[in-house]
Design an enzyme around this catalytic site. Structure first.
Site, PDB file in Angstrom:
ATOM      1  N   ARG A  40       0.821  -1.216   0.000  1.00  0.00           N
ATOM      2  CA  ARG A  40       0.000   0.000   0.000  1.00  0.00           C
ATOM      3  C   ARG A  40       0.855   1.267   0.000  1.00  0.00           C
ATOM      4  O   ARG A  40       0.456   2.279  -0.578  1.00  0.00           O
ATOM      5  CB  ARG A  40      -0.937  -0.002   1.208  1.00  0.00           C
ATOM      6  CG  ARG A  40      -2.066  -0.983   1.009  1.00  0.00           C
ATOM      7  CD  ARG A  40      -3.010  -0.979   2.174  1.00  0.00           C
ATOM      8  NE  ARG A  40      -4.190  -1.742   1.849  1.00  0.00           N
ATOM      9  CZ  ARG A  40      -4.960  -2.333   2.755  1.00  0.00           C
ATOM     10  NH1 ARG A  40      -4.673  -2.246   4.034  1.00  0.00           N
ATOM     11  NH2 ARG A  40      -6.026  -3.008   2.370  1.00  0.00           N
ATOM     12  N   LYS A 201     -21.276 -15.534  -0.460  1.00  0.00           N
ATOM     13  CA  LYS A 201     -22.711 -15.263  -0.264  1.00  0.00           C
ATOM     14  C   LYS A 201     -23.331 -14.385  -1.337  1.00  0.00           C
ATOM     15  O   LYS A 201     -22.715 -13.434  -1.800  1.00  0.00           O
ATOM     16  CB  LYS A 201     -22.890 -14.538   1.067  1.00  0.00           C
ATOM     17  CG  LYS A 201     -22.529 -15.347   2.285  1.00  0.00           C
ATOM     18  CD  LYS A 201     -22.835 -14.463   3.459  1.00  0.00           C
ATOM     19  CE  LYS A 201     -22.312 -15.005   4.757  1.00  0.00           C
ATOM     20  NZ  LYS A 201     -22.235 -13.897   5.720  1.00  0.00           N
ATOM     21  N   GLY A 354      -9.835  -6.936  -2.066  1.00  0.00           N
ATOM     22  CA  GLY A 354     -10.131  -7.839  -0.956  1.00  0.00           C
ATOM     23  C   GLY A 354      -9.795  -9.278  -1.286  1.00  0.00           C
ATOM     24  O   GLY A 354      -8.726  -9.577  -1.811  1.00  0.00           O
ATOM     25  N   GLY A 377     -13.940  -3.231   0.077  1.00  0.00           N
ATOM     26  CA  GLY A 377     -15.285  -2.660   0.227  1.00  0.00           C
ATOM     27  C   GLY A 377     -15.538  -1.552  -0.780  1.00  0.00           C
ATOM     28  O   GLY A 377     -16.628  -1.436  -1.347  1.00  0.00           O
TER      29      GLY A 377
END
Ligand code: AMP
Length: 397
Positions: A40, A201, A354, A377
């Site tokens: 990062r 999910k 992610g 996110g």
């Protein structure tokens, strides 16, 4: 206004100006306190180098971990300042506080082309509350604000959004790249446009499915979420993961895909296991024949072929979520097959951050993709078509 229309660091004169740059320096650490993965920080370097080369006085800021609004030196950014000093070949001065005397006096004494880092913005509880007074204090350190922290752009915090109320506000190269590639794909995709959605999910990806279903030519479903769709189609699914309260929603999505003429692909076969373990017994079975007591942990070989074919001629591919439990070798084949197809397709390939990014990196396909998002996110919300507060707050061109 479209995210594609935001001003960047190249649209503003930074020479001799104090520039507050919000980066994502939320890096992981080893037990001995050294930085275990500086990715990062490295990603922030192009923006920082550009600003320094233009003679700006660069004031860097970031969050690190969850210090819960209190000064806690376990979450100090000092090791990041050290790393940056080496990477830039010039000292990055470390302030002892965020908006206190140390930060203020260091900022006031900066010369053109010098850089400093203030402490973890989350040492103040006002940061996550997007407190206007705290935002004003942050803004008072500088004359220009640059947001380059895509990973936190979906949060309306003081340093990611609030501060932009008080200063000319533009994006850095990292955010510019994210919005131009992802925004470009969503607004004007090279066709055929193929979306691949997997992961655990349906509920995590419902917003993305709903947004993409209006835009794509083909929607490929894999991973655990496939079984909720199977149930909606009346298949038995053994012990496979399923969200019973999302079965009706899955039916609606299937109907919507049909009405819109989207090529909606579900697995035709699955690799099933006799328990949820890396070394479970497994076999490949047709999707309408999952035996009682077994659970689907990957797409099967027939499906992998069909999906690879569907990806072959794509102009744009957006991918979020693995095709199975790709952390385990016996259930990673489907994800590898799809990654190979994407890499070979020549399409503009965009991987959500992610878990998806981690899976692609671990499987060795990172350098074969056009773009791997730096935000988990944030990339999900971007693909959902939501306005990210950290981008919305920036000035339009
Ligand atoms: P996500 O964060 O939604 O992209 O989901 C990633 C996670 O989904 C990974 O940790 C996978 O292990 C998990 N996953 C993928 N396929 C399955 C499956 N068939 N059953 C259970 N978990 C799965």
């Amino acid at each position: 206004m479209s995210a594609l229309n935001k001003k960047t660091i190249e649209d503003i004169d930074v020479a001799g100006k104090k520039v507050l740059v919000r980066c994502d320096f939320n890096v992981p650490f080893n037990a001995d306190g050294s930085i275990s993965d500086p990715k990062r920080i490295k990603e922030a370097l192009p923006t920082i180098k550009y600003l320094l080369s233009k003679g700006a006085k660069v004031i860097l800021c970031s969050h690190l971990g969850r210090p819960k609004g209190e000064f806690n030196m376990k979450y100090s950014l000092a090791p990041v300042a050290e790393y940056l000093s080496k990477a830039l070949g010039q000292e990055v001065k470390m302030a002892k506080d965020v908006i206190g005397d140390s930060a203020k006096s260091l900022a006031a004494s900066l010369k053109d082309g010098e850089a400093m880092l203030i402490e973890n913005v989350r040492f103040h509880k006002e940061e996550e509350k997007n407190d206007p007074e705290f935002s004003k204090q942050l803004a008072s350190l500088a004359e220009i604000y640059v947001n380059d922290a895509f990973g936190t752009a979906h949060r309306a915090h003081a340093s990611t959004a609030g501060v932009a109320q008080y200063l000319p506000a533009v994006c850095g190269y990292l955010i510019q790249k994210e919005i131009s590639i992802m925004g470009g794909a969503l607004e004007n995709p090279k066709r055929p446009f193929v979306a691949i959605l997997g992961g655990a999910k349906v509920s995590d990806k419902i917003g993305v499915i709903n947004n993409l279903i209006d835009k794509v030519d083909t929607l490929i479903i894999g991973g655990g979420m496939a079984y909720t769709f199977y149930k909606a189609k009346g298949h038995t699914i053994g012990n496979s993961i399923c969200e019973d309260d999302k079965v009706e929603l899955a039916k609606e999505i299937l109907a919507k895909a049909q009405a819109k003429g989207v090529n909606f692909l579900l697995p035709v076969d699955n690799r099933v296991a006799d328990n949820y373990a890396a070394d479970a017994n497994y076999k490949d079975v047709p999707s309408d024949d999952i035996p009682d007591g077994w659970m689907g942990l990957d797409i099967g070989p027939e499906t992998a072929k069909i999906y690879a074919d569907a990806i072959k001629g794509a102009g744009t591919v957006v991918w979020n979520g693995p095709m199975g439990v790709s952390e385990w070798d016996n259930f990673a084949k489907g994800t590898i097959a799809v990654a190979t197809a994407v890499a070979d397709s020549g399409a503009i390939s965009i991987i959500g951050g992610g878990d998806s990014a981690a899976a692609i990196e671990k499987l060795g396909f990172a350098d074969k993709m056009t773009h791997i998002s730096t935000g988990g996110g944030a990339s999900l919300e971007f693909l959902e078509g939501l306005e990210l507060p950290g981008i919305a707050a920036l000035n339009d061109k």
